[in-house]
Each structure stands twice: as C-alpha cells, then as structure tokens.
Design a protein around this motif. Structure first.
Motif, PDB file in Angstrom:
ATOM      1  N   LYS A   3      -3.269 -10.019   0.987  1.00  0.00           N
ATOM      2  CA  LYS A   3      -1.987  -9.703   1.610  1.00  0.00           C
ATOM      3  C   LYS A   3      -1.556  -8.280   1.270  1.00  0.00           C
ATOM      4  O   LYS A   3      -1.070  -7.536   2.142  1.00  0.00           O
ATOM      5  CB  LYS A   3      -0.922 -10.697   1.141  1.00  0.00           C
ATOM      6  CG  LYS A   3       0.458 -10.438   1.740  1.00  0.00           C
ATOM      7  CD  LYS A   3       1.474 -11.434   1.221  1.00  0.00           C
ATOM      8  CE  LYS A   3       2.854 -11.141   1.793  1.00  0.00           C
ATOM      9  NZ  LYS A   3       3.887 -12.094   1.292  1.00  0.00           N
ATOM     10  N   PHE A   4      -1.741  -7.875   0.012  1.00  0.00           N
ATOM     11  CA  PHE A   4      -1.375  -6.532  -0.403  1.00  0.00           C
ATOM     12  C   PHE A   4      -2.190  -5.490   0.354  1.00  0.00           C
ATOM     13  O   PHE A   4      -1.654  -4.468   0.810  1.00  0.00           O
ATOM     14  CB  PHE A   4      -1.583  -6.369  -1.908  1.00  0.00           C
ATOM     15  CG  PHE A   4      -0.391  -6.773  -2.730  1.00  0.00           C
ATOM     16  CD1 PHE A   4       0.453  -7.779  -2.296  1.00  0.00           C
ATOM     17  CD2 PHE A   4      -0.117  -6.165  -3.935  1.00  0.00           C
ATOM     18  CE1 PHE A   4       1.560  -8.163  -3.036  1.00  0.00           C
ATOM     19  CE2 PHE A   4       0.988  -6.529  -4.693  1.00  0.00           C
ATOM     20  CZ  PHE A   4       1.826  -7.538  -4.236  1.00  0.00           C
ATOM     21  N   ILE A   5      -3.491  -5.726   0.497  1.00  0.00           N
ATOM     22  CA  ILE A   5      -4.363  -4.792   1.216  1.00  0.00           C
ATOM     23  C   ILE A   5      -3.909  -4.657   2.669  1.00  0.00           C
ATOM     24  O   ILE A   5      -3.861  -3.559   3.231  1.00  0.00           O
ATOM     25  CB  ILE A   5      -5.832  -5.252   1.143  1.00  0.00           C
ATOM     26  CG1 ILE A   5      -6.337  -5.166  -0.304  1.00  0.00           C
ATOM     27  CG2 ILE A   5      -6.709  -4.410   2.070  1.00  0.00           C
ATOM     28  CD1 ILE A   5      -7.733  -5.719  -0.493  1.00  0.00           C
ATOM     29  N   PHE A  10      -1.267  -1.497   6.878  1.00  0.00           N
ATOM     30  CA  PHE A  10      -0.209  -1.377   7.886  1.00  0.00           C
ATOM     31  C   PHE A  10       0.681  -0.173   7.604  1.00  0.00           C
ATOM     32  O   PHE A  10       1.050   0.581   8.529  1.00  0.00           O
ATOM     33  CB  PHE A  10       0.631  -2.652   7.911  1.00  0.00           C
ATOM     34  CG  PHE A  10       1.808  -2.585   8.854  1.00  0.00           C
ATOM     35  CD1 PHE A  10       1.631  -2.759  10.213  1.00  0.00           C
ATOM     36  CD2 PHE A  10       3.086  -2.332   8.363  1.00  0.00           C
ATOM     37  CE1 PHE A  10       2.722  -2.679  11.089  1.00  0.00           C
ATOM     38  CE2 PHE A  10       4.168  -2.251   9.224  1.00  0.00           C
ATOM     39  CZ  PHE A  10       3.985  -2.426  10.588  1.00  0.00           C
ATOM     40  N   ASP A  11       1.023   0.037   6.334  1.00  0.00           N
ATOM     41  CA  ASP A  11       1.886   1.164   5.964  1.00  0.00           C
ATOM     42  C   ASP A  11       1.230   2.505   6.276  1.00  0.00           C
ATOM     43  O   ASP A  11       1.892   3.439   6.739  1.00  0.00           O
ATOM     44  CB  ASP A  11       2.221   1.097   4.475  1.00  0.00           C
ATOM     45  CG  ASP A  11       3.081  -0.115   4.129  1.00  0.00           C
ATOM     46  OD1 ASP A  11       3.638  -0.722   5.059  1.00  0.00           O
ATOM     47  OD2 ASP A  11       3.181  -0.439   2.934  1.00  0.00           O
ATOM     48  N   ILE A  12      -0.067   2.612   6.009  1.00  0.00           N
ATOM     49  CA  ILE A  12      -0.788   3.853   6.299  1.00  0.00           C
ATOM     50  C   ILE A  12      -0.770   4.153   7.795  1.00  0.00           C
ATOM     51  O   ILE A  12      -0.555   5.299   8.221  1.00  0.00           O
ATOM     52  CB  ILE A  12      -2.242   3.762   5.781  1.00  0.00           C
ATOM     53  CG1 ILE A  12      -2.252   3.709   4.248  1.00  0.00           C
ATOM     54  CG2 ILE A  12      -3.065   4.955   6.268  1.00  0.00           C
ATOM     55  CD1 ILE A  12      -3.621   3.434   3.664  1.00  0.00           C
ATOM     56  N   ILE A  87      11.315  -7.322  -1.977  1.00  0.00           N
ATOM     57  CA  ILE A  87      10.878  -7.431  -3.374  1.00  0.00           C
ATOM     58  C   ILE A  87       9.380  -7.173  -3.490  1.00  0.00           C
ATOM     59  O   ILE A  87       8.920  -6.489  -4.414  1.00  0.00           O
ATOM     60  CB  ILE A  87      11.241  -8.823  -3.936  1.00  0.00           C
ATOM     61  CG1 ILE A  87      12.761  -8.982  -3.979  1.00  0.00           C
ATOM     62  CG2 ILE A  87      10.651  -9.003  -5.334  1.00  0.00           C
ATOM     63  CD1 ILE A  87      13.223 -10.343  -4.467  1.00  0.00           C
ATOM     64  N   THR A  88       8.609  -7.709  -2.546  1.00  0.00           N
ATOM     65  CA  THR A  88       7.163  -7.475  -2.540  1.00  0.00           C
ATOM     66  C   THR A  88       6.843  -6.000  -2.416  1.00  0.00           C
ATOM     67  O   THR A  88       5.964  -5.467  -3.120  1.00  0.00           O
ATOM     68  CB  THR A  88       6.496  -8.243  -1.387  1.00  0.00           C
ATOM     69  OG1 THR A  88       6.754  -9.641  -1.535  1.00  0.00           O
ATOM     70  CG2 THR A  88       4.987  -8.010  -1.374  1.00  0.00           C
TER      71      THR A  88
END
Length: 208
Positions: A3-5, A10-12, A87-88
């Motif tokens: 999930k973090f990856i 997505f952010d990039i 929070i994540t």
C-alpha cells in the motif's frame, strides 16, 4: 508495504518534478556541509544546514500533496479521501524524510565528532522535525492557499537562519550555539511543543 509503495507511486505521478525537490535539497545540504565543515571552526555551521534547511523542507511534500485539496471546487470531492489517509500520509513521509535527516545527522557527526549531539540537541532536532512535518500542513488547512503557506514557512525559516534567531522577539525554534539550560532554551522547547499541539488541533478541526 504494498500500500505504501502504491501511495508513493501515485504521489510521484501527481507532483512530477516537484516531488524530487526536497531530495535535491538534501544533496545540496550535504555538499555545503562538507564545504563549511572544512572552512569553518564553528561546529554549528554544518548543523545549520540540517536544522535550518533540510528539516523545514522535509515538510514540503505534504504541503504540495494537500494543496490540490484547496483548488477551486476540489475540496468537496477530495476531502473524504484525504480525511482517510491524513495520518497514513504523515507517518509515511515522516519515515521517508526521517531516513534522509538521519543520514545528514550522521554526516554532521562525522564532521564534528561523536560528542556533538548531546541529549538536549537530539531531543530538539526530533521535536523540530515533528513540528515541520505538521505545521506547513496546518497552515495550509487554515489559509487554503499554497502560495501563502510556502511564503510563511520560507520567510520565517529564512529570517531565523540568516539572523540566527536575533531579528525579532518572536518564538525561536532553532539552536545556533551550544545549548545552555536557561530560559531561552526552555522557551525554544515550549515554542516547539506549543506549535505541535496547535498544528495537531488545527488538523483535527480541518479534517474531522
């Protein structure tokens, strides 16, 4: 971890070249630390790049990411999503930037020796890092403007670093010389604690 990856990918894609701005800054900070460490006898000179440049910029990722929430007509659509991941996002970017700040701390230790970072200085750096991870996002949620938020954070940081905390009698967050257990050091920790508390309160009200 998957999930973090996914979230980082997505952010990039969302931020594109802006995403790499803090990392370029870290490289420049390391370069300047090498230069100043070789030319200056002041052990706090290399450390100024850590606390005065790297740590404040570590919070800019969240500002860039959440600025889309305050674009015209976007809040009603995006607030539900950002409320779920707030929070994540704070945790994952704190961990990400914490790694790079730790590397710069290691470089500072290599330049100044293992005795440079006292318990007081380490506690101050941790609180300063937490503060800047939250305060930019809190200001953004209050002003609803990316430009105003960046201007406030950048102006305060620049004035404090350039004048080394001597320009105005406002809350001073940085340490530019050997910390002494006096009222000034106490006020610095009090200001950081109050800033973290106020930022937490503002984010709770904005995303509740």
């Amino acid at each position: 971890m998957t999930k973090f990856i996914h979230l980082f990918t997505f952010d990039i894609k969302l931020l594109r070249y802006l995403y790499f701005f803090p990392f370029v800054t870290y490289v420049l900070c390391a370069l300047f630390m090498f230069i100043t460490g070789a030319r200056s006898d002041d052990p706090y000179m290399p450390y100024i790049f850590v606390q005065g440049i790297a740590v404040p910029l570590a919070g800019w990722h969240l500002i860039f990411l959440y600025s889309s929430l305050y674009e015209e007509g976007a809040k009603e659509t995006l607030i539900v999503y950002y409320r779920k991941v707030l929070i994540t996002d704070i945790i994952r970017y704190s961990l990400l930037h914490g790694i790079f700040i730790s590397l710069l701390v290691g470089l500072t230790t290599w330049i100044n020796g293992p005795d440079f970072f006292t318990g007081t200085l380490m506690m101050h750096l941790i609180l300063l890092f937490i503060f800047f991870q939250m305060v930019g996002l809190a200001i953004l949620s209050a002003t609803n403007s990316l430009d105003i938020t960046l201007a406030i954070v950048a102006t305060y940081t620049l004035v404090e670093v350039v004048t080394q905390g001597t320009f105005m009698p406002w809350p001073h967050l940085f340490i530019f010389e050997e910390p002494i257990r006096d009222i000034q050091l106490g006020l610095t920790f009090l200001s950081l604690g109050a800033g973290i508390l106020l930022s937490t309160t503002q984010l709770w009200w904005a995303f509740k």
